[in-house]
Design an enzyme around this catalytic site. Sequence first.
Site, short mmCIF file in Angstrom:
data_model
loop_
_atom_site.label_atom_id
_atom_site.label_comp_id
_atom_site.label_asym_id
_atom_site.label_seq_id
_atom_site.Cartn_x
_atom_site.Cartn_y
_atom_site.Cartn_z
N ASP A 113 38.64 -39.28 59.29
CA ASP A 113 37.36 -39.98 59.27
C ASP A 113 36.92 -40.34 60.68
O ASP A 113 37.73 -40.73 61.52
CB ASP A 113 37.50 -41.26 58.43
CG ASP A 113 36.20 -42.02 58.29
OD1 ASP A 113 35.29 -41.52 57.62
OD2 ASP A 113 36.09 -43.12 58.89
N GLU A 127 36.03 -35.17 60.65
CA GLU A 127 34.63 -35.51 60.37
C GLU A 127 33.87 -35.57 61.70
O GLU A 127 33.99 -36.54 62.44
CB GLU A 127 34.51 -36.84 59.64
CG GLU A 127 33.07 -37.12 59.23
CD GLU A 127 32.77 -38.59 58.98
OE1 GLU A 127 31.70 -38.87 58.41
OE2 GLU A 127 33.58 -39.45 59.36
N ASN A 167 28.67 -34.39 50.28
CA ASN A 167 29.90 -35.17 50.33
C ASN A 167 29.57 -36.61 49.96
O ASN A 167 28.42 -36.95 49.67
CB ASN A 167 30.59 -35.04 51.70
CG ASN A 167 30.02 -35.96 52.76
OD1 ASN A 167 28.85 -36.34 52.73
ND2 ASN A 167 30.83 -36.33 53.73
N ARG A 203 34.81 -27.08 49.75
CA ARG A 203 35.25 -28.31 49.07
C ARG A 203 34.19 -28.70 48.05
O ARG A 203 33.01 -28.85 48.38
CB ARG A 203 35.44 -29.45 50.08
CG ARG A 203 35.90 -30.76 49.43
CD ARG A 203 35.99 -31.89 50.46
NE ARG A 203 34.68 -32.16 51.06
CZ ARG A 203 34.51 -32.83 52.21
NH1 ARG A 203 35.55 -33.26 52.89
NH2 ARG A 203 33.29 -33.05 52.67
#
Length: 494
Positions: free
Chosen positions: A204, A241, A304, A343
């Site tokens: 993250d 990210e 996301n 994903r």
Amino acid sequence: MFLAKSIVCLALLAVANAQFDTNYASGRSGMVHLFEWKWDDIAAECENFLGPNGYAGVQVSPVNENAVKDSRPWWERYQPISYKLETRSGNEEQFASMVKRCNAVGVRTYVDVVFNHMAADGGTYGTGGSTASPSSKSYPGVPYSSLDFNPTCAISNYNDANEVRNCELVGLRDLNQGNSYVQDKVVEFLDHLIDLGVAGFRVDAAKHMWPADLAVIYGRLKNLNTDHGFASGSKAYIVQEVIDMGGEAISKSEYTGLGAITEFRHSDSIGKVFRGKDQLQYLTNWGTAWGFAASDRSLVFVDNHDNQRGHGAGGADVLTYKVPKQYKMASAFMLAHPFGTPRVMSSFSFTDTDQGPPTTDGHNIASPIFNSDNSCSGGWVCEHRWRQIYNMVAFRNTVGSDEIQNWWDNGSNQISFSRGSRGFVAFNNDNYDLNSSLQTGLPAGTYCDVISGSKSGSSCTGKTVTVGSDGRASINIGSSEDDGVLAIHVNAKL
């Protein structure tokens, strides 16, 4: 100075060769983000659905203790209090059991890890019972003190790389990853997860950390645990990210030598295309020509957990479960196309962008309810259980590394292509029907369209497509049909 830079470059190169392997079990591809699911529920989902339907991995929400916030918003999971494995999703014993059970059925675990920062002011009590004083940068559960953080300052100028990496993101206390003690604590945390059998990490806020500091942290990590079926010497898959839409001081290219990145341009671009702002015909060169990172450096997705709520990048162009026809088409294209590591998002329904997951009492997360058609209820969306998505995971597994061939388009919003001689897919995003004889590349025979139905024994619950000896088939997708896509593959031959 030259020597220091050379050492950093060597560290980057050492890491570079190891972190791009997803560590998927053979014959599987594609991961799903089971956002805010409980560990026990994920374990059961691996055994009952993800494993049997060919999913390769599951990304899970942050596993470490987080601040307890009023009304329990989803984003409290991104406000660490300690590195104890105690959250609303479960405790360490439950997490360890989940990882073991998922690995046993060929589904790898990827943990969303938060070590750019600690909780902001107001985050004084954690899900594991720890206390903290963010205002004085004191987190005894780790422990961290004010010595472990960058000076207090706010990020306001994204054209200043120093500010983006050394100041606080929305008031979150910014850890100094160049501090050897902080590095020790982060490595200890990640190594513990590796011991428990995870296959990798989604890092993250990587954009807010210096690449050289990340290189040191990644380079110190243990090899994956061979007791969980990983090959000797395997390294954790790293996906960082990094939101890079261009025009800022920080570029994703600064991070692609360290691991993969979350390719937000993919999400933005695929949303524009299937919302009709760009034509499908332009997808013929989908990939780096669209400004994406290299395929093995790109984790790709339609949406996301951030940008489906309007956070991050993409804005109104991002497709979500709330626009189901186009969302399924975009997801099918992502899974049919060889670019990147896909994903799938698995959401809970929301009307308020701060809203947390479904609960039984306002605090404890509720388990999803499964319906006879595989869909979910009880506030869970479960896009990964939509036939049009999970059958395309099987499509991707079937076609493997076969290249795109037999591209066709109508000069507008109807396209088709094959993946070698193993799979074929067609899309219609025009406001009129697609009725054409198209080259599928497949052997002669009758096939089940895995979008409208599934193969069941020797029959099909949806449309069928007959391929002639020349590889051609009559492809029909009405503009008013529920699904604007059709897909067939050799394992769906009747």
